[in-house]
Design an enzyme around this catalytic site. Structure first.
Site, mmCIF file in Angstrom:
data_model
loop_
_atom_site.group_PDB
_atom_site.id
_atom_site.type_symbol
_atom_site.label_atom_id
_atom_site.label_comp_id
_atom_site.label_asym_id
_atom_site.label_seq_id
_atom_site.Cartn_x
_atom_site.Cartn_y
_atom_site.Cartn_z
ATOM 1 N N ARG A 98 5.877 5.956 -6.172
ATOM 2 C CA ARG A 98 5.086 5.223 -5.177
ATOM 3 C C ARG A 98 5.332 3.730 -5.348
ATOM 4 N NH1 ARG A 98 -0.974 3.585 -5.365
ATOM 5 N NH2 ARG A 98 -1.223 2.667 -3.305
ATOM 6 N N GLU A 189 -6.435 0.568 -1.086
ATOM 7 C CA GLU A 189 -7.765 0.144 -1.524
ATOM 8 C C GLU A 189 -8.417 -0.915 -0.636
ATOM 9 O OE1 GLU A 189 -7.300 0.912 -6.324
ATOM 10 O OE2 GLU A 189 -6.939 -1.104 -5.575
ATOM 11 N N ASN A 327 -7.424 6.498 -5.880
ATOM 12 C CA ASN A 327 -7.165 5.653 -7.041
ATOM 13 C C ASN A 327 -8.407 5.705 -7.923
ATOM 14 O OD1 ASN A 327 -4.747 4.982 -5.891
ATOM 15 N ND2 ASN A 327 -5.159 2.793 -5.726
ATOM 16 N N TYR A 329 -9.989 5.288 -11.910
ATOM 17 C CA TYR A 329 -9.819 4.823 -13.276
ATOM 18 C C TYR A 329 -11.038 5.093 -14.149
ATOM 19 C CZ TYR A 329 -5.760 2.179 -11.596
ATOM 20 O OH TYR A 329 -4.556 1.822 -11.063
ATOM 21 N N GLU A 401 -3.300 6.706 -8.071
ATOM 22 C CA GLU A 401 -3.298 5.851 -9.266
ATOM 23 C C GLU A 401 -4.304 6.395 -10.267
ATOM 24 O OE1 GLU A 401 -3.969 1.655 -8.639
ATOM 25 O OE2 GLU A 401 -2.616 1.579 -6.908
#
Length: 500
Positions: A98, A189, A327, A329, A401
């Site tokens: 990506r 995002e 995404n 985290y 991500e």
């Protein structure tokens, strides 16, 4: 000390650090494993071969805007070393890569000037090399960087004119690259960018107002809503053109990527706050693009401050994504500010009257990472996938991500290379993800952030998320222990032990 490194390397190859063992076959056939990057964070060559000045070039030159005082003018020099970097990608054994397109590199003046053939050639060479090596391109059209001229002319995303420029940019990508691209991400995002650029003033154009920040201009309570509205309409218009003029011939899918922070209630009385936080952060993007309108929770608390879509806009916006980009985290605790005292920022309608904290009764939600708001909470990715599955009726998903950065105290070169904590992070998060898939979620890929240490926006080069270390003086790439682990994970079968 070298003996210790070799021992860790052997343990990584065996998949046995701290007892977490997972194998690739825990994931469905056809599941894509990859790595992610973005243009400004790695390319450098900021004014070479016809590229114009972009918003980050300007922002990074103002003292105090970047924590370590650096910029992305050189970054990882990927512009000159892309062939070497793609060889590294291939050596890992990943299925997909990506990356994003620099707007200022292929359209230096947006729709006010000609396309830059050198910029188009650069991305064509990347795509051709990926296809030659059997690596699936996963292309992000817009990842935070724009030609500065669009900001100077009309204020970029605060103006509806930006929709026209974005559609022009997206169509240039479809025309020039679409014959080799099967997965498009329109915008990376939009929720995070909107909050950081127009609420907190930490990204260009650095607009905000108290209590969120002290900027020279801006309104943190209203401008994020205007910017998001323009982004969503730009996305939907671009998708409409793609589906009408390109999709049948090129055969690609189009999605959007959201920063998917998971919210958990701080106490038993905060469940509604957690739900509201998810609606204000994630539903803010996905609800209009799937259902045709903003979440009811946002309308309830924001009222007429929240823009409205016309009937025709709602119709072409509805079902305008083929997949959800996740995404993810970390996870935070949510606190309800409607019936309790909170911080000044939590006690605002734009925040959904939700405050966040990373500890409960003095105990952190997880081990800290190198960015203050990030902690290691493996269960969060499973909870997020379950939430998205339920809210959006099993829409296909890609984890675009997921990554770890060491606490800054660990940033000695040896600690950076012997990154067993990163390996543990990915193994535990992958275990949680595999469980969510086993429970029925339609997740089709997982991308590590990131291939190599890079320019991490206003943090500069301080956080290190990469599988590869980049020497800031020589720009040489060196594999970390995690690169060896990921390569072995992708190429060797393991017995999986799920750890909750």
């Amino acid at each position: 000390m070298m003996v210790g490194f070799v021992l860790l390397l052997l343990l990584a190859a065996q998949g046995s650090i701290n007892g977490y063992i997972i194998k690739r076959s825990d994931f469905p056939d056809g599941f894509l494993f990859g790595v992610s990057t973005s243009s400004y964070q790695i390319e450098g060559a900021n004014l070479e071969d016809g590229k114009s000045v972009n918003n980050w070039d300007v922002f990074a030159l103002s003292p105090g805007n970047i924590e370590d005082g650096h910029n992305g003018f050189i970054a990882d020099d990927h512009y000159h070393q892309y062939l070497k970097d793609i060889e590294i990608v291939q050596s890992l054994g990943v299925d997909a890569y990506r990356f994003s397109i620099s707007w200022a590199r292929i359209l230096p003046r947006g729709r006010f000037g000609e396309a830059n053939p050198n910029g188009i050639l650069f991305y064509n060479k990347i795509l051709d090399d990926l296809v030659l090596k059997g690596i699936t391109p996963f292309v992000t059209i817009y990842h935070f960087d724009i030609p500065q001229e669009l900001q100077d002319r009309y204020g970029s995303w605060l103006s509806p004119l930006m929709q026209e420029d974005y559609v022009h940019f997206a169509e240039a990508c479809f025309k020039n690259f679409g014959d080799r691209v099967r997965h498009w991400v329109t915008i990376n995002e939009p929720n995070l960018f909107t909050q950081m650029a127009y609420q907190k003033g930490k990204y260009p154009p650095a607009r905000c107002s108290p209590p969120f920040g002290n900027c020279s201009a801006g309104n943190s309570d209203t401008e994020p809503l205007i910017v998001m509205h323009n982004m969503l309409l730009a996305h939907a218009k671009a998708v409409k053109i793609y589906r009408r003029d390109y999709q049948q011939k090129q055969g690609g899918l189009v999605g959007i990527v959201v920063d998917c922070l998971m919210y958990e209630p701080l106490t038993d009385n905060d469940q509604e706050a957690a739900n509201r936080g998810l609606a204000f952060n994630i539903g803010w993007v996905f609800d209009p693009l799937i259902f045709g309108d903003y979440p009811s929770e946002m309308r309830k608390y924001l009222g007429n401050q929240l823009p409205r879509f016309s009937s025709s806009e709602s119709n072409f916006m509805k079902d305008s994504i083929d997949f959800i980009g996740v995404n993810h985290y970390t996870t935070a605790y949510a606190k309800d500010c409607i019936n309790s005292s909170c911080s000044l920022t939590g006690n605002r309608a734009i925040s959904g009257f939700v405050d966040t904290t990373r500890e409960r009764d003095g105990v952190p939600i997880g081990d800290p990472m190198g960015i203050k708001v990030m902690h290691v909470v493996p269960r969060g990715i499973g909870e997020m996938i379950e939430y998205l599955k339920e809210r959006y009726d099993s829409k296909p998903m890609f984890v675009t991500e997921n990554g770890y950065c060491e606490p800054l105290a660990d940033n000695e070169i040896q600690n950076v290379l012997e990154d067993d904590k990163r390996i543990e992070y990915h193994k535990t998060y992958l275990s949680s993800l595999a469980q969510a898939i086993s429970d029925g979620a339609d997740v089709r890929g997982y991308f590590v952030w990131t291939l190599m240490d890079d320019f991490e926006w206003y943090h500069g080069y301080l956080p290190t998320f990469g599988l590869y270390y980049v020497d800031r003086e020589t720009l040489e790439r060196a594999p970390k222990l995690s690169a060896s682990w990921y390569k072995n994970f992708l190429n060797q079968p393991y017995i999986r032990e799920y750890v909750s």
